[in-house]
Design a protein around this motif. Structure first.
Motif, PDB file in Angstrom:
ATOM      1  N   GLY A 193       0.807  -1.212   0.000  1.00 50.59           N
ATOM      2  CA  GLY A 193       0.000   0.000   0.000  1.00 50.59           C
ATOM      3  C   GLY A 193       0.840   1.261   0.000  1.00 50.59           C
ATOM      4  O   GLY A 193       0.314   2.370   0.090  1.00 50.59           O
ATOM      5  N   LEU A 194       2.164   1.101  -0.118  1.00 51.08           N
ATOM      6  CA  LEU A 194       3.072   2.252  -0.135  1.00 51.08           C
ATOM      7  C   LEU A 194       3.427   2.559  -1.586  1.00 51.08           C
ATOM      8  O   LEU A 194       4.078   1.761  -2.257  1.00 51.08           O
ATOM      9  CB  LEU A 194       4.328   1.944   0.673  1.00 51.08           C
ATOM     10  N   ILE A 195       2.977   3.698  -2.070  1.00 48.07           N
ATOM     11  CA  ILE A 195       3.078   4.059  -3.488  1.00 48.07           C
ATOM     12  C   ILE A 195       4.179   5.104  -3.679  1.00 48.07           C
ATOM     13  O   ILE A 195       4.192   6.129  -3.003  1.00 48.07           O
ATOM     14  CB  ILE A 195       1.741   4.639  -3.988  1.00 48.07           C
ATOM     15  N   VAL A 196       5.076   4.826  -4.623  1.00 57.67           N
ATOM     16  CA  VAL A 196       6.093   5.809  -4.993  1.00 57.67           C
ATOM     17  C   VAL A 196       5.914   6.122  -6.464  1.00 57.67           C
ATOM     18  O   VAL A 196       6.093   5.246  -7.312  1.00 57.67           O
ATOM     19  CB  VAL A 196       7.516   5.304  -4.718  1.00 57.67           C
ATOM     20  N   LEU A 197       5.553   7.369  -6.735  1.00 57.86           N
ATOM     21  CA  LEU A 197       5.385   7.794  -8.117  1.00 57.86           C
ATOM     22  C   LEU A 197       6.595   8.606  -8.549  1.00 57.86           C
ATOM     23  O   LEU A 197       7.047   9.504  -7.832  1.00 57.86           O
ATOM     24  CB  LEU A 197       4.135   8.669  -8.270  1.00 57.86           C
ATOM     25  N   GLY A 198       7.119   8.272  -9.725  1.00 61.93           N
ATOM     26  CA  GLY A 198       8.151   9.102 -10.325  1.00 61.93           C
ATOM     27  C   GLY A 198       7.481  10.226 -11.088  1.00 61.93           C
ATOM     28  O   GLY A 198       6.546  10.003 -11.860  1.00 61.93           O
ATOM     29  N   MET A 199       7.953  11.438 -10.892  1.00 61.72           N
ATOM     30  CA  MET A 199       7.344  12.602 -11.524  1.00 61.72           C
ATOM     31  C   MET A 199       8.346  13.246 -12.482  1.00 61.72           C
ATOM     32  O   MET A 199       9.542  12.947 -12.448  1.00 61.72           O
ATOM     33  CB  MET A 199       6.921  13.627 -10.460  1.00 61.72           C
ATOM     34  N   GLY A 200       7.851  14.151 -13.307  1.00 61.86           N
ATOM     35  CA  GLY A 200       8.733  14.881 -14.199  1.00 61.86           C
ATOM     36  C   GLY A 200       9.515  13.956 -15.121  1.00 61.86           C
ATOM     37  O   GLY A 200       8.996  12.989 -15.662  1.00 61.86           O
ATOM     38  N   LYS A 201      10.804  14.252 -15.272  1.00 64.01           N
ATOM     39  CA  LYS A 201      11.625  13.457 -16.179  1.00 64.01           C
ATOM     40  C   LYS A 201      11.795  12.024 -15.692  1.00 64.01           C
ATOM     41  O   LYS A 201      11.992  11.108 -16.490  1.00 64.01           O
ATOM     42  CB  LYS A 201      12.988  14.138 -16.365  1.00 64.01           C
ATOM     43  N   LEU A 202      11.739  11.834 -14.392  1.00 71.73           N
ATOM     44  CA  LEU A 202      11.815  10.462 -13.870  1.00 71.73           C
ATOM     45  C   LEU A 202      10.597   9.671 -14.319  1.00 71.73           C
ATOM     46  O   LEU A 202      10.709   8.523 -14.771  1.00 71.73           O
ATOM     47  CB  LEU A 202      11.905  10.497 -12.340  1.00 71.73           C
ATOM     48  N   GLY A 203       9.412  10.273 -14.210  1.00 70.79           N
ATOM     49  CA  GLY A 203       8.204   9.578 -14.630  1.00 70.79           C
ATOM     50  C   GLY A 203       8.183   9.310 -16.122  1.00 70.79           C
ATOM     51  O   GLY A 203       7.695   8.273 -16.579  1.00 70.79           O
ATOM     52  N   ASP A 226      13.714  14.960  -4.391  1.00 71.50           N
ATOM     53  CA  ASP A 226      12.788  16.062  -4.110  1.00 71.50           C
ATOM     54  C   ASP A 226      11.370  15.510  -3.965  1.00 71.50           C
ATOM     55  O   ASP A 226      10.871  14.845  -4.877  1.00 71.50           O
ATOM     56  CB  ASP A 226      12.852  17.077  -5.256  1.00 71.50           C
ATOM     57  N   LEU A 227      10.747  15.773  -2.815  1.00 74.03           N
ATOM     58  CA  LEU A 227       9.365  15.329  -2.587  1.00 74.03           C
ATOM     59  C   LEU A 227       8.371  16.486  -2.586  1.00 74.03           C
ATOM     60  O   LEU A 227       7.248  16.370  -2.103  1.00 74.03           O
ATOM     61  CB  LEU A 227       9.248  14.572  -1.253  1.00 74.03           C
ATOM     62  N   ARG A 228       8.751  17.640  -3.144  1.00 72.50           N
ATOM     63  CA  ARG A 228       7.900  18.826  -3.041  1.00 72.50           C
ATOM     64  C   ARG A 228       6.740  18.842  -4.026  1.00 72.50           C
ATOM     65  O   ARG A 228       5.931  19.778  -4.007  1.00 72.50           O
ATOM     66  CB  ARG A 228       8.740  20.080  -3.220  1.00 72.50           C
ATOM     67  N   LEU A 229       6.620  17.843  -4.874  1.00 69.84           N
ATOM     68  CA  LEU A 229       5.478  17.797  -5.771  1.00 69.84           C
ATOM     69  C   LEU A 229       4.268  17.120  -5.131  1.00 69.84           C
ATOM     70  O   LEU A 229       3.228  16.978  -5.765  1.00 69.84           O
ATOM     71  CB  LEU A 229       5.845  17.069  -7.072  1.00 69.84           C
ATOM     72  N   ARG A 230       4.389  16.726  -3.866  1.00 73.70           N
ATOM     73  CA  ARG A 230       3.230  16.150  -3.184  1.00 73.70           C
ATOM     74  C   ARG A 230       2.177  17.233  -2.945  1.00 73.70           C
ATOM     75  O   ARG A 230       2.485  18.428  -3.034  1.00 73.70           O
ATOM     76  CB  ARG A 230       3.653  15.526  -1.850  1.00 73.70           C
ATOM     77  N   PRO A 231       0.952  16.854  -2.627  1.00 73.57           N
ATOM     78  CA  PRO A 231      -0.097  17.860  -2.396  1.00 73.57           C
ATOM     79  C   PRO A 231       0.289  18.834  -1.290  1.00 73.57           C
ATOM     80  O   PRO A 231       0.703  18.417  -0.206  1.00 73.57           O
ATOM     81  CB  PRO A 231      -1.313  17.016  -1.977  1.00 73.57           C
ATOM     82  N   ASP A 232       0.182  20.115  -1.589  1.00 77.81           N
ATOM     83  CA  ASP A 232       0.370  21.175  -0.596  1.00 77.81           C
ATOM     84  C   ASP A 232       1.589  20.902   0.282  1.00 77.81           C
ATOM     85  O   ASP A 232       1.472  20.690   1.490  1.00 77.81           O
ATOM     86  CB  ASP A 232      -0.886  21.267   0.268  1.00 77.81           C
ATOM     87  N   PRO A 233       2.792  20.908  -0.289  1.00 70.23           N
ATOM     88  CA  PRO A 233       3.979  20.438   0.441  1.00 70.23           C
ATOM     89  C   PRO A 233       4.305  21.225   1.696  1.00 70.23           C
ATOM     90  O   PRO A 233       4.970  20.723   2.588  1.00 70.23           O
ATOM     91  CB  PRO A 233       5.097  20.562  -0.600  1.00 70.23           C
ATOM     92  N   GLY A 234       3.827  22.467   1.778  1.00 71.18           N
ATOM     93  CA  GLY A 234       4.126  23.262   2.958  1.00 71.18           C
ATOM     94  C   GLY A 234       3.394  22.828   4.199  1.00 71.18           C
ATOM     95  O   GLY A 234       3.754  23.216   5.311  1.00 71.18           O
ATOM     96  N   ASP A 258      12.307  13.631  -8.857  1.00 69.36           N
ATOM     97  CA  ASP A 258      11.081  14.081  -8.197  1.00 69.36           C
ATOM     98  C   ASP A 258      10.205  12.864  -7.955  1.00 69.36           C
ATOM     99  O   ASP A 258       9.826  12.157  -8.911  1.00 69.36           O
ATOM    100  CB  ASP A 258      10.333  15.081  -9.071  1.00 69.36           C
ATOM    101  N   ILE A 259       9.895  12.625  -6.688  1.00 68.02           N
ATOM    102  CA  ILE A 259       9.003  11.513  -6.364  1.00 68.02           C
ATOM    103  C   ILE A 259       7.888  12.015  -5.452  1.00 68.02           C
ATOM    104  O   ILE A 259       8.021  13.039  -4.771  1.00 68.02           O
ATOM    105  CB  ILE A 259       9.739  10.334  -5.690  1.00 68.02           C
ATOM    106  N   VAL A 260       6.785  11.313  -5.467  1.00 65.57           N
ATOM    107  CA  VAL A 260       5.670  11.569  -4.563  1.00 65.57           C
ATOM    108  C   VAL A 260       5.316  10.240  -3.919  1.00 65.57           C
ATOM    109  O   VAL A 260       5.265   9.206  -4.596  1.00 65.57           O
ATOM    110  CB  VAL A 260       4.455  12.137  -5.313  1.00 65.57           C
TER     111      VAL A 260
END
Length: 993
Positions: free
Chosen positions: A181-191, A248-256, A202-204
């Protein structure tokens, strides 16, 4: 699989210079002494030897790796390329698994294995790329495979370690990620499978707390948060072996405001309600690449409607283009110039090609599933196949894309730096040109400029308009996660002192973290308002504070779309709101804490309607209509008072009413609310204890309440009077009370009704210290005790206070009786000299115990409001007996200090002295009403908002505060002299009569 070897035909590379060539050759000879394969190449000579010398002279990074690990170069020369890469990836992917002896590798061992694999793969890919064996497309795919292997191995290691530690219960420890149930998505150029040579990744990370592997699902956020911190450490911490990938994990929802790993349900709710277009664009390339891959695919299916909408979404163009404008705002990105140009973010660069494809994918992806491609090249081909663009455009942009990726890789291969910017110097630019196989920088520059301009032209045709502030004065871009430097410049020019902080605040609005900005429509309306809003804030002296107050207001608003729409269509209302934020911190705090008070500002007739007693009474009656219960009545009174006090303040702030008119309006409001509160209290008492047969109650207003001079921050001075027939011993209810307890309880309940804090705040602070005997006396006073005290025991200062007394509400007969008592006390003969001495002593005592803070403390300064009030009160006390008229209402209340001065000054103040006192009173009143409205506590001109200073100057009819201060000094000096002269008079014709 094609098997390629470095010993095949290689591209000719010119060495950086002869010095570097000799250094590279010397290094190769040292390596050859240790590795026979290298020695053989050097002995044979030819193109391969020249290539190695050129490559190592051009890339200090490759030279250093080869010197430290010459076996890597030897193996590259001896073995086929693909099997080496495959073996390195397999070593990375399996490094978490228990060894043959059953021992599980430590975290340090996993980190070392991943770094070894990264070094080997990077070295091989660089040589193969420079030699021409691999196309950039293949290089990016191999780099992505390495990242996939590294992240997946690290995740499996962490899951297994947590399993062994008892933190998790894996379904299959041999396959830790499966069903986790632990999901790692590659984002951007990684995805997209397009990593560059020195790329961040970039991962989420999302998790399903109900996946069954957590003993306590409530601890999921903490457990997975620690795990993500360890993941980052494994991948990016620099050790003696280097690092793997910056993560970098800052592409997750509302990272702040969210943890490093986000619950799936929370993520879905966020994207459904608050997701932004730039996040939709990011998810085009999203790909499950580690962890529970099946769960990752399911998650992406869930958010497909968010990413690809069913209708043609042309509105996305403007938002996506704002991201590009944000990127262009960075220094050096705005023009096309080879030296120093950023080939990723600059004009005509890689990002423009990506955005060209992604924007059209967002527009049409909901209707045309065939264009939902992660890879840029595939997306361009799909767009051409679906006839969204021509095949010629697709081919042109694809060629440009891979050329720019080649340039990007060469920039990064020099020193393994995550940079996309070409060198500023001719010498270093030559290094890049040679690595790409160009003969000189001129040829390279011509080709690069041609590519950049072609990309820019294609991109510009897709995005024809740019949103600018005030017809080109600057950017205002708040899309994405990072500050737009050009927007920061614009904010600074507008008047903001901390533009970066303000930019972050505004981005918070666009994230939809507040209820008022959660809907897409509300954010769109707010975006439209932004130029006017920020320009107006910027015009104030303290723009940052004004914007932060507006932020507090937005934070408290239950919804925003109606307000934003109204502001957008009503410039006057927008100006008024900005004025509050810029000039009146106290009002801003009020609407931030209780935004409902702002509702009254939406009334288009607000500024045309004067807040008269009749006006307020009608609205209060309507507002209370339908209230059934005691507490409901009190809550409505609190809401009404807060709103109307706020609206009176708005009229004062805008100059619609004067300070004197505001004092009268605040007082009329208090009268009406006290009257309704008393009625509610008496009704509640009747239910609990019955009525008191023949009992009468009246409320006497003292101080500023009595003289119609309340301010926005005033408390109310009250005395509750009562009376009852001597023959009646108790109330007639089921729980009877005697007179003392009954009317005491009425008073206590009235105080609570007015001043007890609830969720709706309070009505007024209540002060009972002016009752007979002060705090030592009973809270309720019977009329005969009141008469006796005033006639026999009261001090002069209490009679001075009585000159401002006014019957507010209650039984009419008791009010008339109390009025006669006051008239009798005030009109009786008294010793003028003793009265003057008492008044003088009282003023001296106040001056000793409460010295003024500064010149702006109009109440306490010598010659200030107290002095003027004392003149009026003294004159009233020593007026000839009966001068005001027995029973005359004016004898009971002077109806304001100015009226009292004019009524009682005859024969004791000269016309000039009278006008001086009135002029000072009006100036003090006007300024103090505005100050009390706008700021809490002491007024400091140095820290005052510009809007408040401007309003005070208007009120004081002066161009600056210094001139107002000069006038205050002049008037206060004169008033003090008048008071002293008035109290020192020995006799006058009026006094002798």
């Amino acid at each position: 699989m094609t098997v390629r070897r470095l010993t095949q035909t290689v591209r000719e590379l010119k060495p950086f210079n002869q010095t570097e060539a000799r250094s590279a050759l010397s290094a190769l000879k040292e390596m050859g002494a240790r590795e026979a394969a290298i020695a053989a190449v050097l002995a044979e000579g030819g193109p391969l030897k020249d290539f190695l010398v050129g490559a190592l002279s051009l890339s200090p990074y490759l030279k250093d790796i080869a010197a430290i690990r010459p076996q890597l170069l030897a193996r590259a020369l001896e073995e086929a390329l693909e099997p080496q890469l495959e073996a390195a990836l397999a070593d990375a992917r399996d490094c978490w698994q228990p060894r043959m002896d059953g021992v599980t590798p430590t975290e340090a061992e996993v980190m070392t294995a991943l770094r070894d694999a990264k070094r080997q793969v990077s070295f091989l890919l660089a040589l193969a790329d420079l030699s021409g064996l691999l196309h950039a497309r293949e290089t990016t795919q191999w780099l992505t495979k390495l990242a996939d292997a590294a992240v997946a191995a690290a995740m499996d290691h962490l899951l297994l370690a947590s399993h062994h530690a008892g933190k998790l219960r894996l379904a299959d420890p041999a396959r830790p990620s499966d069903a986790s149930g632990l999901i790692v998505l590659g984002m951007g150029k990684l995805g997209a499978g397009e990593l560059n040579y020195s790329s961040d990744i970039d991962i989420v990370v999302f998790f399903d707390p109900d996946s069954g592997i957590l003993p306590d699902p409530a601890e999921a956020t903490e457990v997975y948060g620690r795990m993500m911190r360890r993941l980052i450490r494994i991948l990016q911490e620099r050790t003696g072996d280097g690092y793997v990938f910056r993560t970098d994990l800052r592409l997750r929802p509302d990272p702040g405001s969210t943890p490093l790993a986000v619950p799936v349900e929370a993520a879905l709710i966020y994207y459904e309600g608050r997701g932004q277009n730039w996040e939709r664009a990011a998810y085009i390339k999203a790909r499950p690449m580690a962890g529970d891959l099946k769960a990752g695919e399911a998650f992406l299916r869930e958010i497909t409607p968010f990413v690809f909408r069913k209708y043609l979404d042309y509105a996305a163009i403007a938002d996506i283009h704002s991201i590009k404008r944000q990127i262009h705002a960075h220094k050096g990105h705005g023009v096309i110039a080879v030296k120093g140009h950023d080939v990723k973010l600059g004009r005509g660069g890689i990002r423009e090609i990506e955005f060209f494809a992604q924007t059209q994918q967002l527009i049409a992806g909901g209707r045309v599933p065939a264009i939902r491609e992660r890879r840029t090249e595939a997306a361009l081909a799909a767009l051409a196949q679906s006839r969204w663009i021509t095949p010629e455009i697709a081919a042109e942009l694809t060629e440009a894309y891979w050329f720019l990726r080649d340039v990007e890789h060469r920039i990064q291969m020099v020193r393994d730096e995550q940079s996309h910017r070409l060198p500023e110097t001719e010498a270093e630019l030559k290094r890049i040109a040679y690595m790409l196989g160009f003969a000189d920088t001129a040829t390279f520059s011509a080709r690069l400029e041609d590519v950049l301009r072609r990309v820019e032209r294609r991109y510009a045709r897709l995005f024809e308009q740019e949103a600018k502030l005030s017809a080109g004065e600057g950017n205002l871009v708040f899309t994405g996660q990072n500050d737009d430097p050009e927007t920061l410049v614009t904010l600074s020019k507008l008047g903001f002192e901390r533009p970066a902080d303000m930019s972050r605040v505004i981005r918070t609005w666009h994230y939809g973290r507040y209820r008022a900005t959660q809907s897409v429509e509300a954010r769109e309306r707010l975006t439209e308002l932004m130029p006017e809003l920020l320009s107006a804030f910027g015009a104030s002296k303290r723009a940052d504070e004004a914007l932060l107050r507006f932020d507090g207001f937005l934070k408290a608003l239950p919804a925003g779309i109606q307000l934003f729409s109204l502001l957008g269509n009503n410039p006057g209302l927008l100006s008024l709101l900005v004025m509050i934020m810029a000039a009146a911190p106290r009002l801003a705090d009020i609407i931030a804490a209780r935004p409902h008070v702002f509702d009254g500002m939406l009334d288009p007739g607000l500024m045309q309607e004067m807040p008269t007693r009749h006006y307020l009474s009608e609205r209060l009656t309507t507002f209370l209509g339908g209230a059934r219960h005691y507490e409901e009545v009190l809550d409505r009174l609190r809401i009404f008072t807060a709103e109307q006090r706020f609206l009176i303040g708005i009229r004062l702030l805008t100059g619609t009413i004067s300070g004197v008119q505001a004092g009268r309006a605040f007082t009329d409001l208090a009268d009406l609310v006290i009257e309704q509160a008393l009625a509610a209290v008496l009704g509640e008492m009747a239910q609990a204890h019955g009525t008191y047969p023949g009992g009468r109650v009246a409320v006497l207003g003292m101080g500023k309440l009595g003289s119609y001079e309340l301010t926005a921050g005033s408390d109310v001075d009250l005395i509750l009077l009562y009376d009852y027939p001597e023959a009646v011993q108790e109330s007639d209810g089921a729980k009877p009370l005697d007179a003392m307890r009954y009317f005491t309880r009425v008073t206590q309940r009235l105080i609570a009704a007015l001043s007890a804090p609830t969720a709706e705040g309070i009505v007024f602070e209540v002060d009972l210290r002016l009752r007979p005997s002060g705090n030592k006396g009973p809270v309720a006073t019977r009329i005969n005790a009141f008469r006796r005290y005033q006639e026999e025991e009261a001090w002069t200062w209490e009679h001075m206070a009585l000159t401002r007394a006014r019957l507010v509400c209650g039984d009419e007969s008791l009010m008339a009786e109390a009025g006669q008592v006051i008239a009798d006390v005030l009109t009786r003969p008294r010793d003028r000299q003793k009265t003057a001495a008492d008044v003088s002593d009282m003023r001296a005592l106040i001056e000793q115990e409460k010295p003024p803070r500064d010149l702006w403390d109009f109440k306490l300064i010598p010659g200030g409001l107290i002095d003027i009030e004392f003149i009026a009160q003294y004159l009233r006390l020593v007026a000839p007996s009966g001068a005001a008229g027995q029973g005359d209402e004016a004898a009971v209340s002077m109806r304001g200090t100015e009226a009292a001065l004019r009524r009682n000054a005859g024969g004791r103040l000269s016309p000039d002295d009278l006008e001086t006192c009135v002029t000072a009173l009006r100036l003090y009143t006007e300024l103090s009403q505005i100050i009390r409205l706008c700021v809490e506590g002491a007024f400091d001109p140095k820290d005052a908002p510009a809007g408040l200073i401007e309003r005070l100057c208007t009120a004081g009819d002066a161009p600056s505060l210094k001139l107002i201060e000069a006038e205050v000094k002049r008037l206060s000096k004169s008033v003090r002299s008048i008071l002293q002269a008035c109290l020192s008079q020995r006799s006058s014709p009026a006094a002798e009569e």
